[in-house]
Design a protein around this motif. Sequence first.
Motif, PDB file in Angstrom:
ATOM      1  N   LEU A  73      -8.356   1.977   2.359  1.00 41.01           N
ATOM      2  CA  LEU A  73      -8.038   0.962   3.367  1.00 41.01           C
ATOM      3  C   LEU A  73      -8.875   1.160   4.627  1.00 41.01           C
ATOM      4  O   LEU A  73      -9.361   0.188   5.205  1.00 41.01           O
ATOM      5  CB  LEU A  73      -6.548   0.992   3.703  1.00 41.01           C
ATOM      6  CG  LEU A  73      -5.622   0.466   2.606  1.00 41.01           C
ATOM      7  CD1 LEU A  73      -4.172   0.786   2.931  1.00 41.01           C
ATOM      8  CD2 LEU A  73      -5.821  -1.028   2.400  1.00 41.01           C
ATOM      9  N   VAL A  74      -9.060   2.401   5.052  1.00 43.62           N
ATOM     10  CA  VAL A  74      -9.907   2.677   6.217  1.00 43.62           C
ATOM     11  C   VAL A  74     -11.321   2.170   5.952  1.00 43.62           C
ATOM     12  O   VAL A  74     -11.919   1.483   6.784  1.00 43.62           O
ATOM     13  CB  VAL A  74      -9.909   4.180   6.569  1.00 43.62           C
ATOM     14  CG1 VAL A  74     -10.963   4.495   7.630  1.00 43.62           C
ATOM     15  CG2 VAL A  74      -8.535   4.624   7.042  1.00 43.62           C
ATOM     16  N   ALA A  77      -8.780  -6.888  -0.123  1.00 43.34           N
ATOM     17  CA  ALA A  77      -8.289  -7.333   1.186  1.00 43.34           C
ATOM     18  C   ALA A  77      -6.999  -6.602   1.514  1.00 43.34           C
ATOM     19  O   ALA A  77      -6.335  -6.055   0.628  1.00 43.34           O
ATOM     20  CB  ALA A  77      -8.056  -8.840   1.181  1.00 43.34           C
ATOM     21  N   CYS A  78      -6.661  -6.627   2.807  1.00 44.87           N
ATOM     22  CA  CYS A  78      -5.410  -6.025   3.250  1.00 44.87           C
ATOM     23  C   CYS A  78      -4.975  -6.645   4.567  1.00 44.87           C
ATOM     24  O   CYS A  78      -5.767  -7.298   5.244  1.00 44.87           O
ATOM     25  CB  CYS A  78      -5.545  -4.515   3.412  1.00 44.87           C
ATOM     26  SG  CYS A  78      -6.595  -3.998   4.797  1.00 44.87           S
ATOM     27  N   CYS A  79      -3.727  -6.420   4.907  1.00 42.76           N
ATOM     28  CA  CYS A  79      -3.218  -6.763   6.234  1.00 42.76           C
ATOM     29  C   CYS A  79      -1.988  -5.921   6.510  1.00 42.76           C
ATOM     30  O   CYS A  79      -1.324  -5.437   5.600  1.00 42.76           O
ATOM     31  CB  CYS A  79      -2.906  -8.251   6.366  1.00 42.76           C
ATOM     32  SG  CYS A  79      -1.479  -8.801   5.421  1.00 42.76           S
ATOM     33  N   GLN A  80      -1.718  -5.764   7.779  1.00 43.36           N
ATOM     34  CA  GLN A  80      -0.539  -5.056   8.244  1.00 43.36           C
ATOM     35  C   GLN A  80       0.501  -6.082   8.661  1.00 43.36           C
ATOM     36  O   GLN A  80       0.173  -7.081   9.301  1.00 43.36           O
ATOM     37  CB  GLN A  80      -0.915  -4.181   9.435  1.00 43.36           C
ATOM     38  CG  GLN A  80       0.253  -3.513  10.112  1.00 43.36           C
ATOM     39  CD  GLN A  80      -0.162  -2.819  11.406  1.00 43.36           C
ATOM     40  OE1 GLN A  80      -1.260  -3.043  11.926  1.00 43.36           O
ATOM     41  NE2 GLN A  80       0.702  -1.974  11.907  1.00 43.36           N
ATOM     42  N   LEU A  81       1.741  -5.836   8.292  1.00 42.30           N
ATOM     43  CA  LEU A  81       2.855  -6.667   8.731  1.00 42.30           C
ATOM     44  C   LEU A  81       3.902  -5.771   9.373  1.00 42.30           C
ATOM     45  O   LEU A  81       4.219  -4.713   8.832  1.00 42.30           O
ATOM     46  CB  LEU A  81       3.508  -7.391   7.552  1.00 42.30           C
ATOM     47  CG  LEU A  81       2.794  -8.584   6.972  1.00 42.30           C
ATOM     48  CD1 LEU A  81       3.532  -9.089   5.736  1.00 42.30           C
ATOM     49  CD2 LEU A  81       2.705  -9.694   8.000  1.00 42.30           C
ATOM     50  N   ALA A 106       0.831  -1.208   0.000  1.00 44.36           N
ATOM     51  CA  ALA A 106       0.000   0.000   0.000  1.00 44.36           C
ATOM     52  C   ALA A 106       0.863   1.254   0.000  1.00 44.36           C
ATOM     53  O   ALA A 106       1.993   1.261   0.495  1.00 44.36           O
ATOM     54  CB  ALA A 106      -0.910  -0.002   1.227  1.00 44.36           C
ATOM     55  N   THR A 107       0.302   2.318  -0.549  1.00 44.90           N
ATOM     56  CA  THR A 107       0.942   3.629  -0.574  1.00 44.90           C
ATOM     57  C   THR A 107       0.047   4.605   0.196  1.00 44.90           C
ATOM     58  O   THR A 107      -1.113   4.297   0.485  1.00 44.90           O
ATOM     59  CB  THR A 107       1.108   4.137  -2.019  1.00 44.90           C
ATOM     60  OG1 THR A 107      -0.199   4.412  -2.553  1.00 44.90           O
ATOM     61  CG2 THR A 107       1.832   3.119  -2.896  1.00 44.90           C
ATOM     62  N   LEU A 147       4.724  -2.884   6.674  1.00 46.84           N
ATOM     63  CA  LEU A 147       4.015  -2.561   5.442  1.00 46.84           C
ATOM     64  C   LEU A 147       2.553  -2.937   5.587  1.00 46.84           C
ATOM     65  O   LEU A 147       2.177  -3.689   6.471  1.00 46.84           O
ATOM     66  CB  LEU A 147       4.637  -3.290   4.244  1.00 46.84           C
ATOM     67  CG  LEU A 147       4.703  -4.823   4.285  1.00 46.84           C
ATOM     68  CD1 LEU A 147       3.438  -5.454   3.708  1.00 46.84           C
ATOM     69  CD2 LEU A 147       5.903  -5.297   3.501  1.00 46.84           C
ATOM     70  N   MET A 148       1.758  -2.374   4.697  1.00 45.11           N
ATOM     71  CA  MET A 148       0.365  -2.799   4.532  1.00 45.11           C
ATOM     72  C   MET A 148       0.321  -3.534   3.201  1.00 45.11           C
ATOM     73  O   MET A 148       0.656  -2.965   2.157  1.00 45.11           O
ATOM     74  CB  MET A 148      -0.590  -1.609   4.491  1.00 45.11           C
ATOM     75  CG  MET A 148      -0.886  -0.978   5.825  1.00 45.11           C
ATOM     76  SD  MET A 148      -1.913  -1.966   6.934  1.00 45.11           S
ATOM     77  CE  MET A 148      -3.490  -1.960   6.107  1.00 45.11           C
TER      78      MET A 148
END
Length: 177
Positions: free
Chosen positions: A19-20, A75-79, A11-12, A63-64
Amino acid sequence: MSTVNPAFRVATPADVPALVTLVESSYRGDSSRTGWTTEADILGGRRTDPDMVAAAVDDPAGLMLVAETDGALAACCQLENRGGHAYFGMFAVRPGAQGGGLGKKVLAEAERLAREEWGVTEMHMTVISVRDELIAWYVRRGYVRTGDTSPFPYGDERFGLPKRDDLEFELLVKKLG
């Protein structure tokens, strides 16, 4: 919509508003009830906000991860790279796309990135301990319940408005290898 071959990317800052919206729709309010990951029965209010998502996107140690299907955010996730392990969080799949295998693919890609790009040997996450169905989903994917808990941040509206007084987070861990 096809969830068979999602396109993954990092993601940028331009992705933050979308994303929110994705995270909120997956966990809170009536739209979240379309999927199975809703927290609407245990928490009201917000799940996240633009500042929290922007911080995850801009985190130099993390990163997301974004998954797109048919050119749309799905979909998304945070790492986060925390040295000896990676932390997995802010996982969201658009409610209408849940149950089709996309979440499994996102989780697998996050594990691959953590293992291959960062060289970590474990993935950690925290899940609200009363989320039995969600915890069972992670257990089926190799995560182990540790029994280690941490308090829910009652009084901090950035994490939602609790509808019960027994919320806490449980640490789940998976060996990557």
